[in-house]
Write a protein that holds these residues in place. Structure first.
Motif, PDB file in Angstrom:
ATOM      1  N   UNK A  35      68.857  60.683  62.296  1.00  0.00           N
ATOM      2  CA  UNK A  35      69.071  60.356  60.893  1.00  0.00           C
ATOM      3  C   UNK A  35      68.175  61.243  60.035  1.00  0.00           C
ATOM      4  N   UNK A  36      68.731  61.773  58.939  1.00  0.00           N
ATOM      5  CA  UNK A  36      67.970  62.621  58.021  1.00  0.00           C
ATOM      6  C   UNK A  36      68.233  62.141  56.602  1.00  0.00           C
ATOM      7  N   UNK A  37      67.173  61.931  55.834  1.00  0.00           N
ATOM      8  CA  UNK A  37      67.297  61.527  54.443  1.00  0.00           C
ATOM      9  C   UNK A  37      66.124  62.085  53.656  1.00  0.00           C
ATOM     10  N   UNK A  38      66.299  62.167  52.338  1.00  0.00           N
ATOM     11  CA  UNK A  38      65.184  62.623  51.499  1.00  0.00           C
ATOM     12  C   UNK A  38      64.232  61.456  51.261  1.00  0.00           C
ATOM     13  N   UNK A  39      64.594  60.537  50.397  1.00  0.00           N
ATOM     14  CA  UNK A  39      63.820  59.322  50.180  1.00  0.00           C
ATOM     15  C   UNK A  39      64.658  58.149  50.656  1.00  0.00           C
ATOM     16  N   UNK A  40      64.047  57.288  51.457  1.00  0.00           N
ATOM     17  CA  UNK A  40      64.781  56.205  52.092  1.00  0.00           C
ATOM     18  C   UNK A  40      64.249  54.864  51.637  1.00  0.00           C
ATOM     19  N   UNK A  41      65.134  54.047  51.066  1.00  0.00           N
ATOM     20  CA  UNK A  41      64.813  52.665  50.743  1.00  0.00           C
ATOM     21  C   UNK A  41      65.649  51.791  51.671  1.00  0.00           C
TER      22      UNK A  41
END
Length: 390
Positions: free
Chosen positions: A162-168
């Motif tokens: 999994x790749x994300x910039x900012x994760x909430x």
């Protein structure tokens, strides 16, 4: 009495008003009658009911045997291979191979292989990958990869990464999770990488972060600038503590150990030699520890370790130990510690049994496993040592 001229003017205005009202009602009725459902059926573009105009049309329902093309989808779209929507999609898109949305996908995406889109609101399911250029709100499920170029507000589940910039939200991956800032937790089979974590990291092998407000739990190593609660065999924390210790215990096993961790928790790994046995017997140890009652000159360390001895030619020796070690700091870089331990031993050799304390009162209980030559014992011991802190 109203003059004749004004009576004609009043009659003229009334007639105009009635005509305007009639035309308005007629136009409204006509508009309601023309509001029909736009449906596109076909084999593959341009072999469909929308023909060559399909890329410009807005549809309420699209069904294609192979692949369909449209400008906007306001309902559902089904394709044996691929759905291609140049702008927005509001509804469910189901494709045997892939879905491609040029702008926002507001609904659910189901693809046997791949979903690509600029942004999304809703769940996305893909056999291989979900790829988003911008923000995603919802959940991503894929057999291999989920990747968002913008913020992720939701949950990511991937068989590999999994790749994300900012994760909430949370990330769950079979191998790796990567994000910049996280406001929840990362769970991976091998590695988690993040900059700032307002939550926790759980990895089968390694966690890497800059600032962690929570726990780092790894099967082997944690790396961070600040992390007060790392749980791993090795913890490389920039503002934490690292030390090398020389110890001896009740079985005359001398160990050289490396302790590393944060303000509260630390990991232990070491190797040594047993001097009580006549043969060459090497020792290996790994475990976890915690600091309590910390002051400038004193603290209490509670440790849980697993030790094994090797070079019993045809046998095994395993010792699980819980020990309480009061420690006195005699210098900023030097600490002396020692205290009692409770030990559970499993061995199938006479050499292993000979390592029990000579005082039988310290041996609390011994027993043998049914149908096995392994014997277990529970005894009280000790450990003492000298630790160099850096």
């Amino acid at each position: 009495m109203i003059p004749l001229y004004y009576k004609k003017q009043i009659r003229y205005v009334k007639n105009k008003a009635c005509l305007a009202l009639f035309l308005g009602l007629a136009f409204q009725a006509n508009a309601q009658e023309s509001k029909t459902v736009k449906v596109n059926f076909g084999l593959i573009y341009p072999l469909s009911t929308n023909g060559t105009r399909a890329p410009l049309d807005t549809n309420d329902l699209s069904i294609h045997l192979l692949a369909g093309v449209s400008s906007v989808e306001r309902g559902s779209a089904f394709a044996g291979l691929a759905n291609i929507v140049r702008n927005e999609a509001k509804g469910a898109l189901l494709a045997g191979f892939s879905n491609h949305v040029g702008k926002e996908a507001n609904g659910a995406l189901f693809a046997g292989f791949l979903n690509t889109y600029r942004s999304a609101k809703g769940p996305q399911f893909a056999g291989f990958a979900n790829l988003a250029q911008g923000e995603v709100r919802g959940a991503q499920f894929s057999g291999f990869l989920n990747a968002t170029g913008g913020d992720m507000n939701g949950v990511q589940f991937a068989g590999f990464a999994n790749i994300a910039r900012n994760l909430n939200g949370n990330q769950f991956a079979g191998f790796a999770n990567v994000a910049k800032r996280i406001s929840a937790s990362q769970f991976s089979g091998f590695i988690n990488v993040a900059k700032d974590v307002n939550g926790s990291q759980f990895a089968g092998f390694i966690n890497v972060a800059k600032k962690v407000k929570g726990a780092q739990i790894a099967g082997f190593i944690n790396i961070a600038e600040t992390s007060d609660c790392p749980i791993g065999i090795i913890n490389i924390i920039k503002n934490g503590e690292k030390s090398v210790a020389s110890t001896i215990d009740e079985s005359q096993t001398a160990m050289l150990t490396f302790r590393s961790g944060g303000k509260h928790l630390y990991g232990i790994i070491g190797a040594g030699y047993n001097f009580k046995n006549e043969d060459e017997v090497y020792a290996f140890e790994a475990g976890f520890g915690a600091h309590f009652f910390h002051s400038q000159y004193f603290r209490l360390n509670l440790e849980l370790t697993q030790t094994t001895l090797e070079s019993f030619k045809y046998g095994e020796y395993f010792k699980s130990t819980l020990r309480m070690l009061p420690a006195v700091k005699v210098a900023p870089w030097l600490e002396i510690f020692g205290g009692p331990s409770f030990n559970f031993v499993t061995t199938n050799t006479a050499e292993g049994l000979a390592l029990h304390p000579a005082n039988e009162k310290l041996v609390l209980h011994t027993w043998q496993s049914k149908g096995s030559d392994f014997r277990q014992s529970l005894h009280i011991g000790y450990q003492a040592g000298l630790q160099f802190v850096f």
